[in-house]
Design an enzyme around this catalytic site. Structure first.
Site, mmCIF file in Angstrom:
data_model
loop_
_atom_site.group_PDB
_atom_site.id
_atom_site.type_symbol
_atom_site.label_atom_id
_atom_site.label_comp_id
_atom_site.label_asym_id
_atom_site.label_seq_id
_atom_site.Cartn_x
_atom_site.Cartn_y
_atom_site.Cartn_z
ATOM 1 N N GLU A 43 12.871 -5.651 0.924
ATOM 2 C CA GLU A 43 11.945 -4.573 0.536
ATOM 3 C C GLU A 43 11.358 -4.928 -0.830
ATOM 4 O OE1 GLU A 43 13.380 -0.575 -0.184
ATOM 5 O OE2 GLU A 43 11.341 0.150 -0.473
ATOM 6 N N ASP A 117 2.849 0.960 -4.732
ATOM 7 C CA ASP A 117 1.882 1.533 -5.677
ATOM 8 C C ASP A 117 0.465 1.263 -5.157
ATOM 9 O OD1 ASP A 117 3.878 2.332 -7.421
ATOM 10 O OD2 ASP A 117 3.844 0.448 -8.544
ATOM 11 N N LYS A 121 -7.773 1.783 -8.647
ATOM 12 C CA LYS A 121 -8.977 1.202 -9.259
ATOM 13 C C LYS A 121 -9.192 -0.222 -8.753
ATOM 14 C CE LYS A 121 -8.963 3.913 -13.454
ATOM 15 N NZ LYS A 121 -8.523 3.971 -14.832
ATOM 16 N N GLU A 191 13.378 9.410 -1.115
ATOM 17 C CA GLU A 191 13.043 10.626 -1.863
ATOM 18 C C GLU A 191 11.520 10.733 -2.003
ATOM 19 O OE1 GLU A 191 15.427 10.767 -5.524
ATOM 20 O OE2 GLU A 191 13.723 11.800 -6.440
HETATM 21 C C1 LIG Z 1 6.076 4.087 -5.477
HETATM 22 S S1 LIG Z 1 7.480 3.165 -5.747
HETATM 23 C C2 LIG Z 1 8.169 3.081 -4.092
HETATM 24 C C3 LIG Z 1 9.639 3.144 -4.048
HETATM 25 C C4 LIG Z 1 10.359 2.891 -2.734
HETATM 26 N N1 LIG Z 1 9.834 1.776 -2.001
HETATM 27 C C5 LIG Z 1 10.456 4.125 -1.884
HETATM 28 O O1 LIG Z 1 10.035 4.087 -0.732
HETATM 29 O O2 LIG Z 1 10.979 5.136 -2.346
HETATM 30 C C6 LIG Z 1 6.784 1.519 -5.903
HETATM 31 C C7 LIG Z 1 7.654 0.585 -6.715
HETATM 32 O O3 LIG Z 1 7.158 -0.740 -6.573
HETATM 33 C C8 LIG Z 1 7.405 -1.434 -7.779
HETATM 34 N N2 LIG Z 1 6.514 -2.622 -7.822
HETATM 35 C C9 LIG Z 1 5.157 -2.619 -7.872
HETATM 36 N N3 LIG Z 1 4.692 -3.874 -7.926
HETATM 37 C C10 LIG Z 1 5.784 -4.694 -7.908
HETATM 38 C C11 LIG Z 1 5.956 -6.099 -7.958
HETATM 39 N N4 LIG Z 1 4.893 -6.931 -8.072
HETATM 40 N N5 LIG Z 1 7.197 -6.606 -7.906
HETATM 41 C C12 LIG Z 1 8.276 -5.786 -7.798
HETATM 42 N N6 LIG Z 1 8.176 -4.438 -7.781
HETATM 43 C C13 LIG Z 1 6.945 -3.889 -7.816
HETATM 44 C C14 LIG Z 1 7.096 -0.405 -8.847
HETATM 45 O O4 LIG Z 1 7.691 -0.728 -10.085
HETATM 46 C C15 LIG Z 1 7.636 0.879 -8.216
HETATM 47 O O5 LIG Z 1 8.938 1.165 -8.657
#
Ligand SMILES: C[S@@+](CC[C@H](N)C(=O)[O-])C[C@H]1O[C@@H](n2cnc3c(N)ncnc32)[C@H](O)[C@@H]1O
Length: 212
Positions: A43, A117, A121, A191
């Site tokens: 993941e 995320d 933009k 969550e």
């Molecule tokens: C919105 S959260 C989703 C959390 C989880 N997947 C869930 O379903 O609850 C997205 C996470 O992806 C991480 N993230 C974004 N770009 C990333 C990258 N290039 N490498 C590792 N983590 C990344 C962010 O720091 C953030 O904590």
């Protein structure tokens, strides 16, 4: 996912280096041995870990790696995961930009992009985990006919991703624009997802197949 700096996070990640792998390139080609499994799921952007922790608990024969670049958030996930000892999961608390140096070609069975995320933009679109630059890395690391399972509440990200996958030669195996309309006990609800479901937002989901 934004989180205030936690003073305990960095020491915790370093102390638990059996679980939060500090030099993942050293395990390249050996992850299945490390996690004692025949199938490897990863993941990317696991946030506080809800999804991969629940999924790896449901089926201990499958290995899971949660990747999270924010080390404060990763520490929260690691703490939660370490409450139960099991050999089939671990974490990498680094930016997935480097993912191609951590795994051997064809080593991964399935990649999960769960509520990534959206980076709405246009100037930041290369940061989206479903941008073509990432998809090309994933293609190398997945086995032939390996899958990417993507879920999101964000329609814009979903539409962008469908185009990116299509333009980069992936096959669309399954798609839903309201995945939780039906029960899916086989798929954990984080969550994050629960929050969107409680707001009545549809959950978009697609499975893409890697064809080499
Ligand atoms: C919105 S959260 C989703 C959390 C989880 N997947 C869930 O379903 O609850 C997205 C996470 O992806 C991480 N993230 C974004 N770009 C990333 C990258 N290039 N490498 C590792 N983590 C990344 C962010 O720091 C953030 O904590």
């Amino acid at each position: 996912m934004r989180m205030r700096k936690k003073s305990w996070a960095e020491p915790f990640l370093m102390e638990n280096d059996h679980f939060v792998i500090q030099e993942p390139q050293n395990n390249s080609g050996h992850w299945k041995e490390v996690l004692k499994c025949d199938t490897l799921h990863v993941e990317i952007g696991c946030g506080k870990g809800d999804y991969f922790i629940q999924m790896s608990t449901m089926d201990p024969s499958v290995g899971w790696i949660g990747i999270e670049k924010d080390r404060n958030v990763a520490a929260v996930a690691a703490k939660k995961a370490l409450e139960v000892t099991t050999s089939n999961r671990c974490m990498i608390a680094l930016d997935a930009e480097q993912i191609d140096s951590w795994f051997k070609e064809g080593e991964i069975d399935t990649i999960h992009l769960n509520f990534s995320d959206p980076w709405p933009k246009s100037g930041y679109k290369k940061r989206r985990l479903s941008h073509g630059n990432f998809l090309n890395k994933y293609k190398t690391l997945l086995k032939d006919h390996g899958q990417i399972v993507m879920k999101t509440d964000n329609q814009g990200l979903f539409e962008f991703s469908l185009v990116e996958f299509s333009q980069n030669g992936w096959l669309l195996e399954d798609v839903s624009v309201d995945f939780r309309r039906n029960e899916h006990p086989e798929d954990a609800i984080s969550e994050y997802e629960a929050k969107f479901m409680s707001l009545g937002q549809p959950i978009y989901r697609a499975i893409f197949v890697c064809k080499k």
